[in-house]
Design a protein around this motif. Structure first.
Motif, PDB file in Angstrom:
ATOM      1  N   ALA A 286       0.832  -1.203   0.000  1.00 36.72           N
ATOM      2  CA  ALA A 286       0.000   0.000   0.000  1.00 36.72           C
ATOM      3  C   ALA A 286       0.865   1.251   0.000  1.00 36.72           C
ATOM      4  N   TYR A 287       1.911   1.282   0.825  1.00 36.89           N
ATOM      5  CA  TYR A 287       2.795   2.450   0.851  1.00 36.89           C
ATOM      6  C   TYR A 287       3.555   2.600  -0.459  1.00 36.89           C
ATOM      7  N   CYS A 288       3.987   1.483  -1.036  1.00 32.00           N
ATOM      8  CA  CYS A 288       4.756   1.565  -2.283  1.00 32.00           C
ATOM      9  C   CYS A 288       3.879   2.012  -3.448  1.00 32.00           C
ATOM     10  N   ARG A 289       2.618   1.628  -3.432  1.00 33.47           N
ATOM     11  CA  ARG A 289       1.713   2.146  -4.464  1.00 33.47           C
ATOM     12  C   ARG A 289       1.531   3.652  -4.307  1.00 33.47           C
ATOM     13  N   LYS A 290       1.413   4.119  -3.065  1.00 30.64           N
ATOM     14  CA  LYS A 290       1.292   5.560  -2.833  1.00 30.64           C
ATOM     15  C   LYS A 290       2.548   6.294  -3.285  1.00 30.64           C
ATOM     16  N   LEU A 291       3.713   5.734  -2.969  1.00 25.59           N
ATOM     17  CA  LEU A 291       4.967   6.350  -3.406  1.00 25.59           C
ATOM     18  C   LEU A 291       5.065   6.383  -4.922  1.00 25.59           C
ATOM     19  N   TYR A 292       4.650   5.304  -5.563  1.00 20.68           N
ATOM     20  CA  TYR A 292       4.696   5.259  -7.019  1.00 20.68           C
ATOM     21  C   TYR A 292       3.781   6.326  -7.617  1.00 20.68           C
ATOM     22  N   ARG A 293       2.576   6.428  -7.074  1.00 20.86           N
ATOM     23  CA  ARG A 293       1.622   7.420  -7.588  1.00 20.86           C
ATOM     24  C   ARG A 293       2.130   8.839  -7.348  1.00 20.86           C
ATOM     25  N   TYR A 294       2.797   9.068  -6.260  1.00 21.51           N
ATOM     26  CA  TYR A 294       3.278  10.402  -5.888  1.00 21.51           C
ATOM     27  C   TYR A 294       4.486  10.811  -6.718  1.00 21.51           C
ATOM     28  N   PHE A 295       5.407   9.877  -6.948  1.00 22.92           N
ATOM     29  CA  PHE A 295       6.661  10.216  -7.613  1.00 22.92           C
ATOM     30  C   PHE A 295       6.707   9.837  -9.090  1.00 22.92           C
ATOM     31  N   VAL A 296       5.908   8.882  -9.530  1.00 26.72           N
ATOM     32  CA  VAL A 296       6.087   8.329 -10.874  1.00 26.72           C
ATOM     33  C   VAL A 296       4.870   8.545 -11.768  1.00 26.72           C
ATOM     34  N   LYS A 297       3.740   7.929 -11.431  1.00 28.47           N
ATOM     35  CA  LYS A 297       2.590   7.947 -12.332  1.00 28.47           C
ATOM     36  C   LYS A 297       1.366   7.447 -11.584  1.00 28.47           C
ATOM     37  N   SER A 298       0.192   7.924 -11.997  1.00 30.57           N
ATOM     38  CA  SER A 298      -1.020   7.589 -11.247  1.00 30.57           C
ATOM     39  C   SER A 298      -1.617   6.244 -11.624  1.00 30.57           C
ATOM     40  N   ASP A 299      -1.221   5.671 -12.762  1.00 32.91           N
ATOM     41  CA  ASP A 299      -1.751   4.370 -13.144  1.00 32.91           C
ATOM     42  C   ASP A 299      -0.618   3.482 -13.628  1.00 32.91           C
ATOM     43  N   TRP A 300      -0.830   2.194 -13.545  1.00 31.61           N
ATOM     44  CA  TRP A 300       0.218   1.263 -13.959  1.00 31.61           C
ATOM     45  C   TRP A 300      -0.388  -0.088 -14.322  1.00 31.61           C
ATOM     46  N   THR A 301       0.417  -0.889 -14.991  1.00 34.61           N
ATOM     47  CA  THR A 301      -0.002  -2.189 -15.498  1.00 34.61           C
ATOM     48  C   THR A 301       0.344  -3.290 -14.496  1.00 34.61           C
ATOM     49  N   GLU A 302      -0.115  -4.477 -14.800  1.00 31.51           N
ATOM     50  CA  GLU A 302       0.238  -5.643 -13.977  1.00 31.51           C
ATOM     51  C   GLU A 302       1.741  -5.873 -13.995  1.00 31.51           C
ATOM     52  N   GLU A 303       2.377  -5.556 -15.133  1.00 27.23           N
ATOM     53  CA  GLU A 303       3.831  -5.695 -15.212  1.00 27.23           C
ATOM     54  C   GLU A 303       4.517  -4.789 -14.192  1.00 27.23           C
ATOM     55  N   ILE A 304       4.036  -3.551 -14.067  1.00 29.18           N
ATOM     56  CA  ILE A 304       4.612  -2.624 -13.093  1.00 29.18           C
ATOM     57  C   ILE A 304       4.350  -3.128 -11.679  1.00 29.18           C
ATOM     58  N   GLU A 305       3.152  -3.623 -11.442  1.00 29.38           N
ATOM     59  CA  GLU A 305       2.825  -4.164 -10.115  1.00 29.38           C
ATOM     60  C   GLU A 305       3.802  -5.285  -9.745  1.00 29.38           C
ATOM     61  N   THR A 306       4.084  -6.156 -10.719  1.00 26.51           N
ATOM     62  CA  THR A 306       4.953  -7.319 -10.449  1.00 26.51           C
ATOM     63  C   THR A 306       6.422  -6.933 -10.382  1.00 26.51           C
ATOM     64  N   ASP A 307       6.867  -6.083 -11.302  1.00 26.67           N
ATOM     65  CA  ASP A 307       8.301  -5.820 -11.434  1.00 26.67           C
ATOM     66  C   ASP A 307       8.782  -4.600 -10.657  1.00 26.67           C
ATOM     67  N   ILE A 308       7.851  -3.719 -10.246  1.00 29.72           N
ATOM     68  CA  ILE A 308       8.251  -2.496  -9.545  1.00 29.72           C
ATOM     69  C   ILE A 308       7.647  -2.437  -8.141  1.00 29.72           C
ATOM     70  N   ILE A 309       6.324  -2.484  -8.039  1.00 27.36           N
ATOM     71  CA  ILE A 309       5.658  -2.316  -6.745  1.00 27.36           C
ATOM     72  C   ILE A 309       6.052  -3.426  -5.762  1.00 27.36           C
ATOM     73  N   GLU A 310       5.934  -4.664  -6.198  1.00 22.91           N
ATOM     74  CA  GLU A 310       6.219  -5.770  -5.280  1.00 22.91           C
ATOM     75  C   GLU A 310       7.689  -5.808  -4.851  1.00 22.91           C
ATOM     76  N   PRO A 311       8.667  -5.622  -5.752  1.00 25.49           N
ATOM     77  CA  PRO A 311      10.058  -5.550  -5.290  1.00 25.49           C
ATOM     78  C   PRO A 311      10.312  -4.372  -4.348  1.00 25.49           C
ATOM     79  N   LEU A 312       9.679  -3.222  -4.598  1.00 27.26           N
ATOM     80  CA  LEU A 312       9.831  -2.091  -3.683  1.00 27.26           C
ATOM     81  C   LEU A 312       9.269  -2.438  -2.305  1.00 27.26           C
ATOM     82  N   ALA A 313       8.151  -3.160  -2.288  1.00 28.05           N
ATOM     83  CA  ALA A 313       7.567  -3.582  -1.009  1.00 28.05           C
ATOM     84  C   ALA A 313       8.525  -4.499  -0.252  1.00 28.05           C
ATOM     85  N   GLN A 314       9.206  -5.348  -0.985  1.00 30.07           N
ATOM     86  CA  GLN A 314      10.182  -6.229  -0.323  1.00 30.07           C
ATOM     87  C   GLN A 314      11.356  -5.421   0.230  1.00 30.07           C
ATOM     88  N   ILE A 315      11.778  -4.398  -0.488  1.00 31.69           N
ATOM     89  CA  ILE A 315      12.838  -3.518   0.018  1.00 31.69           C
ATOM     90  C   ILE A 315      12.363  -2.807   1.284  1.00 31.69           C
TER      91      ILE A 315
END
Length: 546
Positions: A286-315
């Motif tokens: 949830a926090y990583c999605r908020k960070l992504y929306r704030y710094f990067v873009k308001s919408d994203w694909t499943e690819e972004i969810e898998t390759d960006i959001i989820e790895p950021l959450a693990q970090i």
């Protein structure tokens, strides 16, 4: 494939602009010159330090005969101070001026935390000193730990008032704070999968959370100080705390938080609850999605969810919810610069509509607006420039009540789908956005009326910042390269050139006018034409994006 790998090449002008706009409020040519040629990693890391605030605390220059001065140091009860709404506005003036003094991630992240834990300064936060403490709290933890923030925010006097937890007692539970804590501040709902079941938590969990939070109260006199932040905090009234065991739903593994009957025990319950919420992977996402929306873009694909959001959450999880490792990874990545696929122009750069705060800050920083110095001319800064013009006229006209969102969820641009940042634009907000640059150039409030005691000098800007000012095509190109995410084409250059060179006249008309100004210092003609040009370029569609 979307990639969090560090950007391999050094920053060019386009990427440097992108980073500074997204990561800071102070966007200057000098910072651009510094970042061009640096690696993304080094540039981002340079933004993670911040000196002490230029203004240590806000100042009230009113009443004129005997100013209230540094009212945050007053020993009076906060709600007894005169000019409560005025003083809350002065806190935002203090914060914004400090944000304009440093090119740093601190203020962008502080405002991000405001979007995660919103309060309304004029709509329930209470006295202005509580709001001042709240903003100090967000600033203190801007580079800090999200889990720590989520624990300590419960004792924030402003939050205790805003979401009514100060009224939450064992015999008269108030679930407002508990509900928003789960729905807005931390794990978020998820999809509703049944009656009173929102995937990530249930109505039962809200009820049990309210019991954990019961008895946490605002301390009116601000006499209790948090030893970690040195900021006033609330307290626990153990007589009003529900000391029974709290049993949560299967969403939290049916965890039981043992009830305690001491002040220390109530704080231990709070710790147990927060640890339980933050142990859920969905909280990090949830926090990583908020960070992504704030710094990067308001919408994203499943690819972004898998390759960006989820790895950021693990970090985020691996770093015990420290915010900087996630943000620096994201802002240094190939993905952030749209360099992780074959088309470097289709996704990220120029994809966010600027907020009214970003518009104001960029214009003032890039054009080096000379507004009254709050340290030496507090009356003109706090009252005339900021309160009367920026706070009371520009911000409302452009679609934001500064630090006073219209709901507990915050500003629609950061949460309301499908529009998100497109919510900044409407028929009601365009005039406010477009009147800003006109007001700053004229030194007059053109939204309504009155002197703003600040004036933007377009001639000085061009003379000092633009290398090829005598060539109208290069002049426009250089200004566009500073103001816009992307370069402009010949058609747009010719359109903007019409503000410098009348139709049918050759380009050397402007060259002669500029040369005459340099030789005689007579600036009437160049100023008239440059004012018209800058107004047109700032109000162009290209400048509304970042």
């Amino acid at each position: 494939m979307a990639s969090l790998n560090p950007l391999g090449s050094n920053l060019d002008l386009r990427k440097a602009k992108h980073l500074i706009r997204r990561a800071t409020f102070k966007f200057t040519k000098e910072q651009l010159d510094t970042f061009v040629g640096m690696s993304a990693t080094n540039a981002v890391n340079s933004l993670t330090t911040a000196a002490a605030n230029t203004l240590a605390e806000p100042y009230d220059p009113l009443p004129i005969e005997s100013p209230d001065g540094y009212w945050t140091l007053s020993t009076e009860l906060p709600n007894s101070l005169d000019g409560q709404a005025r003083k809350r506005a002065q806190v935002t003036a203090w914060w914004w001026h400090n944000a304009m003094q440093q090119t740093t991630l601190k203020h962008k992240l502080s405002f991000f935390l405001h979007t995660c834990f919103p309060v309304g300064k004029d709509d329930g936060v209470g006295a202005p000193t509580y709001f001042y403490d709240h903003i100090n709290f967000l600033d203190f933890y801007a580079f800090g730990n999200l889990k720590t923030i989520a624990k300590k925010i419960t004792l924030d006097n402003g939050m205790l008032d805003y979401l009514d937890n100060t009224q939450n007692n064992k015999n008269n539970p108030n679930e407002n704070y508990a509900r928003e804590y789960l729905e807005l501040h931390t794990i978020l709902k998820g999809k509703q999968i049944g009656p009173n079941n929102y995937t990530n938590y249930t109505e039962l969990d809200i009820q049990q959370a309210a019991k954990v939070f019961s008895g946490f109260k605002k301390l009116a006199d601000r006499s209790m100080i948090d030893p970690d932040t040195n900021i006033p905090m609330g307290y626990i009234n153990i007589d009003q705390h529900d000391t029974s065991d709290k049993t949560f739903s299967s969403a939290f593994g049916n965890q039981i938080i043992i009830g305690r009957d001491t002040e220390l025990g109530a704080f231990e319950e709070l710790d147990d609850f927060v640890e339980m919420v933050f142990a859920q992977p969905e909280t990090a996402k949830a926090y990583c999605r908020k960070l992504y929306r704030y710094f990067v873009k308001s919408d994203w694909t499943e690819e972004i969810e898998t390759d960006i959001i989820e790895p950021l959450a693990q970090i985020l999880i691996a770093n015990e919810y420290e915010i900087l490792p996630v943000v620096t990874t994201l802002l240094s990545s190939e993905h952030f610069y749209d360099a992780d696929d074959s088309d470097a122009t289709d996704n990220i750069i120029g994809s966010i509509i600027k907020s009214p705060l970003q518009i104001l800050s960029e214009v003032c920083a890039m054009f080096e607006l000379e507004y009254p110095d709050p340290s030496t001319n507090a009356l003109l800064y706090y009252r005339n420039f900021f309160h009367n013009f920026i706070h009371n006229r520009y911000f409302p006209a452009s679609g934001i009540e500064f630090y006073n969102p219209d709901s507990v969820a915050g500003y629609p641009a950061y949460y309301q789908e499908p529009g998100f940042d497109r919510n900044w634009f409407s028929s009601n907000t365009l005039i406010g956005r477009y009147k800003l640059i006109e007001s700053l150039i004229e030194g007059k409030n053109t939204i309504t009326s009155g002197d703003i005691y600040a004036q933007l000098d377009t001639v000085a800007f061009v003379k000092n910042k633009i290398a090829n000012a005598s060539d109208p095509n290069l002049l426009i190109s250089e200004i566009a390269d500073l103001l816009y995410p992307e370069s402009i084409d010949t058609d747009r250059t010719n359109y903007f050139k019409s503000f410098l060179v009348d139709e049918g006249f050759p380009d050397y008309y402007w060259t002669g006018v500029w040369s005459q100004y340099l030789n005689t210092n007579e600036d009437v003609t160049v100023r008239t034409r440059l004012n018209a040009l800058i107004i047109a370029m700032v109000n162009a569609a290209e400048f509304q994006l970042m």
